[in-house]
Structures are given as C-alpha cells and as structure tokens.
Scaffold this active site. Structure first.
Site, PDB file in Angstrom:
ATOM      1  N   CYS A 206      -1.182   1.551  -2.329  1.00  0.00           N
ATOM      2  CA  CYS A 206      -2.211   0.613  -1.886  1.00  0.00           C
ATOM      3  C   CYS A 206      -2.169   0.427  -0.378  1.00  0.00           C
ATOM      4  CB  CYS A 206      -2.026  -0.737  -2.586  1.00  0.00           C
ATOM      5  SG  CYS A 206      -3.256  -1.975  -2.113  1.00  0.00           S
TER       6      CYS A 206
ATOM      7  N   CYS B 214      -2.728  -3.186   0.757  1.00  0.00           N
ATOM      8  CA  CYS B 214      -1.567  -4.065   0.538  1.00  0.00           C
ATOM      9  C   CYS B 214      -0.478  -3.839   1.570  1.00  0.00           C
ATOM     10  CB  CYS B 214      -0.991  -3.819  -0.859  1.00  0.00           C
ATOM     11  SG  CYS B 214      -2.186  -3.875  -2.212  1.00  0.00           S
ATOM     12  N   ASP B 215      -0.203  -2.564   1.878  1.00  0.00           N
ATOM     13  CA  ASP B 215       1.010  -2.234   2.621  1.00  0.00           C
ATOM     14  C   ASP B 215       0.802  -1.606   3.999  1.00  0.00           C
ATOM     15  OD1 ASP B 215       2.446  -3.125   0.414  1.00  0.00           O
ATOM     16  OD2 ASP B 215       2.430  -1.155  -0.533  1.00  0.00           O
TER      17      ASP B 215
END
Length: 316
Positions: A132, A135-136
């Site tokens: 992701c 997300c990261d």
C-alpha cells in the site's frame, strides 16, 4: 437465531460491530483466519484521524475490538465455509462449529493483496515490504523504492511514490506492460521512475542491519540473477476480494467485488450488507472502511427495525 452476524474484523467490521452493539442489536462477529484484517500486518498507522503521533496497526484494531466488546458485541473465532442466502433466516456454516442462523448479515471480509510468493516477502511485510503506497509511502522519503507489477495499480503506485522517494524502479516480468496507455505514458514521463523489465522477482534480500537491501531478480534475457538495491519493495500486482465463499449468491463485478446500491451498503439480497474493501476497489483505506462500516450498521439497524422504506425490487 441471531439478529445480525458480522463477518470480518477489520476496520469496517469492527465499526459496524460498535454501532450495532450500541443499538442493542447484539451482533455476533465471526473472526476469520486474519483477525483484525490487513492492519494487523502494518506497523505504524499515521493517517488514521485522532492519533497525532500515529498508532500501531494491531493496537488500533485491538482498541476497536475492545470498544465493540464494551457495548456487548460477541466474538467467535471460526472460518465460514458456506453461506445460504436463498431463504431467511440466512444460514452460515462455520468450520468445526456447525451452523448459525441470522436475520441480517454484514459482510466485511475485505480484500487480500496478491503476493509474489517469494522468500523474504511475508517475513518482511511492514518492515520494508508493503502492498500500500498510500499507507507507507511517507516512510520512504528520500529513499530508493522498487515497485513490482505492470498493471494500472503498479503505475499508479509508482507515480504516487515519486512524491516521497528519490528514485522509483518498476520491476516487471515481461517486456510489455499491462497498464493502460495513459497510465504508462504518465509513468514514463516521470523523471524519477526507472524500469527493470523482463525480470522475475526471486527473493527479498535483507541487509546486515535487518533492513531491506533490495530484490533479487532473474534476468529473463541472460538467465542470470542480479540484486536491485532498494530501501523498500512495494508489491502492486492487484487485490483479491474475499468473496469466494459466497458462491455467486450476490451481484459482483468482474473482479469479485460485491456490488452495492450507490450511496448505501445494500447488496442484491435484502438483509445482506457489504462494507469495507470487499466492496471498495478504489480507496482501500482504514478510514474509508470504517466509514462504510458505520453505514452498514445503520442500514442494517433500519432493516431489522422494519423502518426501511427501500423498494428492494429496485436494488441491484
């Protein structure tokens, strides 16, 4: 007989459990093989509102579960092998525990990222390996990143990651990409994106400090193996919605995502509601999943109370 059963314990399912429990609907939540969903494999969650310093993914899920339990939600570990939606009450078969019945069903079984299945991948998930970018990506500011994949998802993730990384290299096992022309053109026009085509991922390699050194690949032209050095590896080969157990009893798109009536969580079967990534192939974020979990609970509550004014014959 249960009023409502919730399948799945990610942000969507747990939010639905919180709302339904507070409404005295006494929900039973069935935990699958991965209680807590994808967030349990995420270390730091920094984009969930209310946590200015971030929070560990497993801790966030544990807090949400405790909140649901506080209001009376009941949890049961099990694997649902079959669901019968042809008649009411709905019938669910839980492996090793027999059959359950319910008046309403909330599906929040999520979607699982497709993985490469190579050594070092699962072991380093959340610690140098990610599925992701949204997300990261922030954690790789100024670093080198590899994105594995050749479709639209890979092009989108690679382009997004250039906001943070000093260099992004797309790794694909073929010479030609599968992505749409517009997505390819956008990626190829980005100076930060390099290409390692015709290379097959072999192994995620760690360095002496325990971090990621890079990705070992096999050059299909020469047959030789080489190490593509990087600080992070993002696997972007798609997601698979966890809907196989439904055996086509609900309307789904060609990828298997459950279709819902726009603006609601209602499915093609009255009394069945879907929330989270199992019906969302676009956003796939914890906060959006939680939002649809709230929607599913409210839709379900109205249905169970008989207050819904929906003409179900006009649904999907």
């Amino acid at each position: 007989m249960r009023k409502v059963i919730i399948l799945g314990t990610g942000p969507a399912g747990l939010t639905a459990a919180i709302y339904l429990a507070r409404a005295n609907m006494e929900p039973l939540v069935i935990e699958g093989q991965e209680p807590g969903g994808q967030l349990t494999t995420t270390t730091d969650v920094e984009n969930f509102p209310g946590f200015p310093d971030g929070i560990l993914g497993p801790e966030l899920m544990d807090n949400m579960r405790k909140q649901a339990e506080r209001f009376g939600a009941e949890f049961q570990r099990g694997w649902v092998t079959n669901v019968d939606l042809s008649n009411r009450p709905f019938r669910l078969t839980v492996e090793g525990k027999g059959e359950l019945e319910c008046e309403a069903l909330v599906l929040s079984t999520g979607a699982s990222a497709k993985l490469l299945g190579i050594p070092g991948e699962k072991e380093n998930m959340g610690q140098g390996v990610s599925t992701c970018a949204t997300c990261d990506g922030f954690f790789y500011r100024g670093k080198k990143i590899l994105v594995v994949g050749g479709g639209d998802s890979a092009m989108e993730e690679a382009t997004f990651l250039t906001k943070f990384a000093s260099q992004v290299t797309v790794v694909h096992r073929r010479t030609e990409l599968r992505a749409s022309k517009i997505m390819q053109d956008r990626a190829k026009a980005n100076d930060k994106i390099d290409w390692a085509l015709n290379r097959v991922p072999v192994e995620v390699v760690k360095n002496e400090d325990g971090g990621i050194q890079g990705l070992k690949v096999k050059n299909k032209e020469t047959g030789e193996e080489e190490l593509l050095e990087a600080d992070g590896v993002f696997v972007a080969i798609g997601h698979r919605p966890n809907t196989g157990f439904l055996n086509g009893q609900l309307n789904m798109d060609e990828q298997g995502y459950i279709e819902v009536t726009p603006g609601t969580t209602r499915t093609s079967v009255e009394g069945v509601f879907a929330c989270g990534d199992v019906q969302d192939h676009v956003y796939r974020q914890a906060i959006t999943a939680a939002g649809t979990g709230c929607m599913a609970a409210m839709d379900c509550e109205k249905y169970l109370e008989g207050a819904a004014t929906v003409d179900w014959s006009q649904s999907l």
